[in-house]
Design a protein around this motif. Structure first.
Motif, PDB file in Angstrom:
ATOM      1  N   PRO A 107      62.290   2.260 -70.975  1.00 50.76           N
ATOM      2  CA  PRO A 107      62.349   2.591 -69.553  1.00 50.76           C
ATOM      3  C   PRO A 107      61.380   3.739 -69.232  1.00 50.76           C
ATOM      4  CG  PRO A 107      64.545   2.409 -70.459  1.00 50.76           C
ATOM      5  CD  PRO A 107      63.595   2.367 -71.614  1.00 50.76           C
ATOM      6  N   VAL A 108      60.731   3.630 -68.085  1.00 55.08           N
ATOM      7  CA  VAL A 108      59.809   4.692 -67.672  1.00 55.08           C
ATOM      8  C   VAL A 108      60.578   5.995 -67.512  1.00 55.08           C
ATOM      9  CG1 VAL A 108      58.273   5.468 -65.819  1.00 55.08           C
ATOM     10  CG2 VAL A 108      58.189   3.095 -66.594  1.00 55.08           C
ATOM     11  N   ARG A 109      61.803   5.904 -66.965  1.00 58.02           N
ATOM     12  CA  ARG A 109      62.628   7.087 -66.738  1.00 58.02           C
ATOM     13  C   ARG A 109      64.088   6.685 -66.916  1.00 58.02           C
ATOM     14  NH1 ARG A 109      60.778   7.833 -61.910  1.00 58.02           N
ATOM     15  NH2 ARG A 109      62.642   6.997 -60.959  1.00 58.02           N
ATOM     16  N   ILE A 110      64.899   7.583 -67.447  1.00 55.82           N
ATOM     17  CA  ILE A 110      66.321   7.315 -67.653  1.00 55.82           C
ATOM     18  C   ILE A 110      67.148   7.846 -66.490  1.00 55.82           C
ATOM     19  CG2 ILE A 110      68.336   7.730 -69.134  1.00 55.82           C
ATOM     20  CD1 ILE A 110      66.234   5.930 -70.362  1.00 55.82           C
ATOM     21  N   HIS A 111      66.889   9.072 -66.083  1.00 56.28           N
ATOM     22  CA  HIS A 111      67.646   9.652 -64.975  1.00 56.28           C
ATOM     23  C   HIS A 111      66.715  10.243 -63.953  1.00 56.28           C
ATOM     24  CE1 HIS A 111      71.115  11.057 -62.886  1.00 56.28           C
ATOM     25  NE2 HIS A 111      70.466  12.162 -62.672  1.00 56.28           N
ATOM     26  N   PRO A 112      66.656   9.703 -62.752  1.00 51.99           N
ATOM     27  CA  PRO A 112      67.306   8.462 -62.392  1.00 51.99           C
ATOM     28  C   PRO A 112      66.608   7.286 -63.062  1.00 51.99           C
ATOM     29  CG  PRO A 112      65.962   9.232 -60.576  1.00 51.99           C
ATOM     30  CD  PRO A 112      65.906  10.288 -61.649  1.00 51.99           C
ATOM     31  N   LEU A 113      67.337   6.217 -63.245  1.00 48.79           N
ATOM     32  CA  LEU A 113      66.802   5.038 -63.927  1.00 48.79           C
ATOM     33  C   LEU A 113      65.613   4.494 -63.147  1.00 48.79           C
ATOM     34  CD1 LEU A 113      67.313   3.204 -66.348  1.00 48.79           C
ATOM     35  CD2 LEU A 113      68.800   1.833 -64.901  1.00 48.79           C
TER      36      LEU A 113
END
Length: 179
Positions: free
Chosen positions: A17-23
């Protein structure tokens, strides 16, 4: 006419994922533009078919970028990341709260030269924040800047209401706990 909401999970070129938080998710229109410009690879599709006079389109539910995007090197400083770092607990009394009942507090007040940064801000309930005022009070844990890796462990995505096609990708990327 409103566009239906078909969000897509956005994965990097390495399928994390490019980013987890925020998804990292994109809305229908952004995904459609990226697909038409050949900037992404479609990995999974929603169980829907959209039709126009000369096009049938299945909205993607999981996409991967064709070009690798370097992950963030620092955790953004914001209210939610402070609450996440502190486990939604008041750092003075230790009680747990939801975001409506938490404030953030400068350990060293701004009036005494304290900065507005991860090293000087803690989560605090309203009673403790009021009681502290500008008097020194020791937090339960010394505040510090979290690393992106720590935040990805803390901020596990909530899978309720999530597209089923996303779960495998998040699991294999190490974003979900093993059940």
């Amino acid at each position: 006419m409103s566009v239906p909401n078909y969000p897509a999970l956005v994965l990097n070129a390495d399928f994390s994922p490019v980013r987890i938080h925020p998804l990292s998710t994109w809305g229908f229109e952004r995904v459609l533009r990226a697909v038409l410009k050949d900037r992404v690879v479609v990995l999974e599709e929603h169980d829907a078919e959209l039709r126009s006079a000369n096009l049938t389109y299945r909205p993607p539910s999981v996409i991967a970028l064709r070009r690798y995007v370097r992950p963030q090197s620092a955790v953004p400083f914001n209210r939610m990341n402070i609450f996440l770092r502190d486990g939604f607990r008041c750092q003075y009394c230790g009680d747990q709260f939801d975001t409506r009942n938490l404030t953030f507090d400068h350990v060293i007040p701004r009036s005494r030269g304290g900065g507005t940064n991860f090293e000087n801000i803690v989560s605090a309930c309203a009673p403790c924040n009021s009681r502290k005022g500008s008097e020194p009070m020791r937090p339960l844990r010394q505040p510090r800047t979290p690393t992106p890796r720590e935040m990805s462990r803390i901020a596990r995505p909530d899978t309720s209401g999530m597209c089923k096609s996303w779960i495998d990708y998040l699991y294999w990327a190490g974003c979900l706990d093993e059940d």
